[in-house]
Design an enzyme around this catalytic site. Structure first.
Site, PDB file in Angstrom:
ATOM      1  N   HIS A  51       0.850  -1.194   0.000  1.00 39.54           N
ATOM      2  CA  HIS A  51       0.000   0.000   0.000  1.00 39.54           C
ATOM      3  C   HIS A  51       0.885   1.244   0.000  1.00 39.54           C
ATOM      4  CE1 HIS A  51      -3.812   2.107   1.813  1.00 39.54           C
ATOM      5  NE2 HIS A  51      -3.163   2.888   0.955  1.00 39.54           N
ATOM      6  N   GLN A 129      -9.541  10.632   0.732  1.00 39.08           N
ATOM      7  CA  GLN A 129     -10.102  10.271  -0.570  1.00 39.08           C
ATOM      8  C   GLN A 129     -11.018  11.395  -1.062  1.00 39.08           C
ATOM      9  OE1 GLN A 129      -9.568   7.331  -2.327  1.00 39.08           O
ATOM     10  NE2 GLN A 129      -8.194   6.466  -0.775  1.00 39.08           N
ATOM     11  N   HIS A 204      -5.183  -0.236   6.104  1.00 34.62           N
ATOM     12  CA  HIS A 204      -4.701   0.591   7.230  1.00 34.62           C
ATOM     13  C   HIS A 204      -5.687   0.563   8.405  1.00 34.62           C
ATOM     14  CE1 HIS A 204      -7.198   3.655   5.312  1.00 34.62           C
ATOM     15  NE2 HIS A 204      -6.264   4.040   4.466  1.00 34.62           N
ATOM     16  N   ASP A 262       1.672   3.542   3.114  1.00 32.65           N
ATOM     17  CA  ASP A 262       0.636   4.480   2.666  1.00 32.65           C
ATOM     18  C   ASP A 262       1.290   5.792   2.231  1.00 32.65           C
ATOM     19  OD1 ASP A 262      -1.926   5.375   2.064  1.00 32.65           O
ATOM     20  OD2 ASP A 262      -2.445   5.927   4.120  1.00 32.65           O
TER      21      ASP A 262
END
Length: 369
Positions: A51, A129, A204, A262
């Site tokens: 990720h 997002q 996550h 991430d």
């Protein structure tokens, strides 16, 4: 010609304190005791990041192949020998274009696959997002991406409470694509249903999820206690308190906890203004946040730092190594190729000093400059 790398070798079955990894060509040919070794360096498997959105000033989120190559090269210098290129929520046209651009890089082994984090996510838990692009899962979109990628699409994160999510999980897993649960406001029961349908990764864990409550445990507890689910953990000291990190690791064990970065483009770069999925991001003191509302916007983490942070939190080195290499590799179906120091696997390894700082990185039997 056989190359020998000597030191404290971390294998799936434990540490060979005076050991040697033998490499022939691009493969590990043997791992053995080597009693004459006095080198104190740790020899660990190459890190596997399932990720990451970018790094070194480069991003995966625009679907640009040149950017992807540069981001992968940046993370390779930090010990990540295999990674998935993670996209964020976007219009389908960008998802399709990114798949077309990245599939050749997967075939070249620059990338280990593509991870779509979204757009089939919860508006209530969207985090960084872009809410403009969130929508219910589309079987047509997913089928087209799977076909277009021809094996390149390896994982998709979605929210199980979205209409059609369980059917989408069935489609994904039926084609060998990992279904992950993330950015979700699902109840415990909805998450359990997603796991029963085939979801096998928690994106996550704790972040972008309904919080734990003693009368509604939500997705965190459902994922943490599911024996077939691997839980991603972002060990940057921002996403998770170290007490939360060690709680998750002790509860699920290193066999079910995968460290991820991430990371976004700002990893390895100075503080300043960046972009993620079309949204402005400000990085201050190494912490990336959306300019509009301060939401955490990925990280500036690299996997070597994640490993050191995890050990500093009290997790033993062999367990932390498993979390940064073997467990993530197995989680996305790469365990027969990478993620461990054992004969037959690709010769990916990282040499660390006693402070777990990188000394050398090898990928496919060749030292990385």
């Amino acid at each position: 010609m056989t190359l020998r790398v000597n030191g404290k070798v971390v294998t799936p079955s434990g540490v060979v304190w005076q050991g040697c990894v033998e490499v022939k060509g691009d493969r590990i040919s043997a791992v053995a005791e080597y009693p004459s070794v006095r080198d104190g360096h740790w020899i660990v498997p190459g890190f596997v990041d399932i990720h990451t959105h970018g790094g070194g000033g480069h991003t995966f989120t625009t679907g640009d192949a040149g950017q992807a190559r540069a981001a992968a090269a940046f993370h390779l210098r930090h010990g990540t020998t295999s990674l998935l290129a993670s996209l964020v929520s976007a219009p389908f046209e960008l998802m399709r274009a990114a798949t077309t651009a990245f599939a050749p890089l997967v075939r070249e082994d620059v990338l280990a696959g593509i991870h779509f984090e979204g757009p089939y996510l919860s508006a209530a838990r969207c985090g960084a997002q872009n809410p403009e692009f969130l929508r219910d899962p589309s079987m047509d979109e997913l089928a087209e991406l799977i076909k277009l990628g021809d094996g390149a699409v390896r994982m998709v994160t979605l929210a199980p409470e979205r209409a059609g999510a369980l059917e989408a999980i069935g489609l994904l897993t039926g084609h060998g694509v990992v279904a992950a649960v993330g950015h979700t406001d699902a109840t415990y029961e909805q998450t359990v249903a997603a796991v029963a349908a085939g979801a096998s990764v928690g994106t996550h864990l704790f972040n972008g999820m309904r919080s734990v409550h003693h009368r509604e445990p939500g997705p965190v507890v459902a994922l943490l206690t599911a024996p077939n689910v691997v839980c991603e953990l972002v060990a940057d000291g921002v996403h998770l308190h170290e007490g939360t990190l060690t709680f998750a690791a002790s509860n699920a064990g290193p066999e079910r906890c995968a460290l991820v970065t991430d990371a976004m483009a700002a990893a390895g770069m100075p503080d300043g203004e960046y972009e993620l999925g079309g949204q402005a991001v400000t990085v201050a003191d190494g912490v990336a946040r959306l300019a509009r509302d301060g939401a955490i916007a990925g990280s500036t983490l690299t996997m070597d730092v994640a490993l050191r942070n995890t050990v500093a939190a009290g997790i033993p080195v062999p367990d932390a190594v498993r979390m940064v290499s073997t467990t993530p590799a197995l989680a996305v179906g790469l365990g027969d190729q990478v993620g461990a120091l054992q004969a037959g696997l690709r010769a990916d390894l990282v040499v660390l000093d006693d402070d777990l700082q990188i000394v050398q990185v090898m990928r496919g039997g060749s030292w990385v400059e």
